[in-house]
Structure formats: structure tokens, C-alpha cells
Design an enzyme around this catalytic site. Structure first.
Site, PDB file in Angstrom:
ATOM      1  N   HIS A  20      -0.767  -0.077  -0.040  1.00 34.90           N
ATOM      2  CA  HIS A  20      -0.781  -0.706   1.333  1.00 34.90           C
ATOM      3  C   HIS A  20       0.285  -0.393   2.172  1.00 34.90           C
ATOM      4  CE1 HIS A  20      -3.551  -3.202   3.332  1.00 34.90           C
ATOM      5  NE2 HIS A  20      -2.891  -4.424   3.384  1.00 34.90           N
ATOM      6  N   ASN A  66      -0.864  -8.485   8.104  1.00 29.42           N
ATOM      7  CA  ASN A  66      -2.069  -9.163   9.145  1.00 29.42           C
ATOM      8  C   ASN A  66      -1.469  -9.632  10.386  1.00 29.42           C
ATOM      9  OD1 ASN A  66      -3.262  -8.845   6.614  1.00 29.42           O
ATOM     10  ND2 ASN A  66      -3.384 -10.868   6.263  1.00 29.42           N
ATOM     11  N   ASP A  91      -3.138   2.842   5.599  1.00 29.12           N
ATOM     12  CA  ASP A  91      -3.727   3.012   4.478  1.00 29.12           C
ATOM     13  C   ASP A  91      -5.510   3.056   4.658  1.00 29.12           C
ATOM     14  OD1 ASP A  91      -3.046   0.187   4.437  1.00 29.12           O
ATOM     15  OD2 ASP A  91      -4.311   0.152   2.719  1.00 29.12           O
ATOM     16  N   ASN A 112      -6.918  -5.389   8.046  1.00 28.09           N
ATOM     17  CA  ASN A 112      -6.421  -6.553   8.856  1.00 28.09           C
ATOM     18  C   ASN A 112      -5.140  -6.076   9.614  1.00 28.09           C
ATOM     19  OD1 ASN A 112      -8.101  -8.488   7.808  1.00 28.09           O
ATOM     20  ND2 ASN A 112      -6.925  -8.686   5.799  1.00 28.09           N
TER      21      ASN A 112
END
Length: 187
Positions: A20, A66, A91, A112
Site C-alpha cells: 500500500h 483514506n 498502488d 480509498n
């Protein structure tokens, strides 16, 4: 010309070098190659690089994935950079590991970080460089997969793919999104 180059990731040592955080890893490599150092500033770690007369503001948001839109919106406004000169490195589960795709705009594809950027900027019309991380995980295992580390065989290849991603960032700033897409997207 001034550009905002954003690498998405999560802050904290527990997330360092996870799938991530490939956006952070890419910007770290770009900064190192440009001989610039990140400083902690509002909403993130920021470095400024020069590239043939262009100024590149590199941003690794400290807002967690997020809420990345807060940092992106703030630095676009702070530096007076139009959204057309924004590039987000992110990613992508839908792409096989190491595949790089530049897109001039598009949906958040369930990511997100991109979703929050889109909400706060009020547009999908910003460039994103998607870095494939693959999707080799069992049903229900997505969170553990994206927050996991690359296996040794991919770790060796990751450095070379990050170098190509850095070339794509340079090309985006110097030649534009279309030329860069034509040159790199199918390689």
C-alpha cells in the site's frame, strides 16, 4: 511550470515498504535521485526538486491513506498548482505486480486514497500513475495483502520498477501525459 507529485501511503513504521506504500517508496527514490530531502510540513512530508526549469513539489501525505485529499487539496492551493499538473502515484490491485499505467483521469477504482482526493477536489480529472501490486490473496484477505510486504522475489524486481516509475514522473513533467502514456504504458 510547477507540479505536485503525490505518493500515497500510510505513515508509521508498521506500514513502511508495504504494498500500500509503493507511492511513498517511489517518491523516496525520486527524491534520492534528485538529491532532495523531505521535511515534515503541514499535512505531510514535502520536498522540492528542480527538473529542467520545472519545480516539482513532492508530497507524502501524513493524513493516512483514506484522508489523502486533505493534503493534496492544501498543497495544490498553497503552491498555486492547477489540477492538470497533479500526478498521484498509487498502488493498484487490478494490475499484475510491477505493471505501471499512467492515466490522465479516471475513477477511484475502489482505492480509498483516490476516492478521498476525488471527493475533496471535486473532480476525477487528475493524472495518476498506478503501480501494480497484483491480487494474489484469498477471499477476504485484501486488507492483509495490501498492508503486507512484497515477497523476496518481487522485492528484487521492485527497485527496477520504481526506477521506471521515476522515469515516468520525469516524462510526465517534461513531455506531458499523452507522450508518457504512449512511451511507457505497454512496457
Amino acid at each position: 511550470m510547477k507540479y505536485l507529485i503525490v505518493g500515497l501511503g500510510n505513515i508509521g513504521t508498521e506500514y513502511a515498504h508495504t504494498r500500500h506504500n509503493i507511492g511513498f517508496d517511489t517518491l523516496d527514490a525520486f527524491a534520492e535521485a534528485s538529491n532532495v530531502v523531505f521535511e515534515d510540513k503541514r499535512y505531510g512530508a514535502v520536498a522540492t526538486a528542480r527538473l529542467r526549469g520545472h519545480q516539482l513539489v513532492l508530497l507524502k501525505p501524513s493524513t493516512y491513506m483514506n484522508l489523502s485529499g486533505n493534503a493534496v487539496r492544501y498543497w495544490l492551493q498553497q503552491e498555486h498548482i492547477p489540477v492538470e499538473q497533479l500526478l498521484v502515484v498509487v498502488d493498484d490491485l487490478a494490475l499484475p505486480f510491477g505493471v505501471l499505467r499512467l492515466k490522465p483521469k479516471g475513477s477511484d477504482a475502489g482505492h480509498n486514497g483516490l476516492k478521498n482526493i476525488q471527493e475533496l477536489l471535486g473532480t476525477q480529472n487528475y493524472a495518476r500513475l498506478r503501480f501494480g501490486i497484483g491480487n494474489d490473496f484469498p477471499r477476504g484477505g485484501q486488507i492483509d495483502y495490501v498492508l503486507g510486504r512484497f515477497p523476496a522475489e518481487q522485492e528484487a524486481e521492485k527497485k527496477a520498477r520504481i526506477e521506471v516509475a521515476c522515469e515516468m514522473i520525469r516524462s510526465f513533467c517534461l513531455a506531458g501525459v499523452q507522450v508518457t502514456m504512449n512511451q511507457y504504458n505497454n512496457k
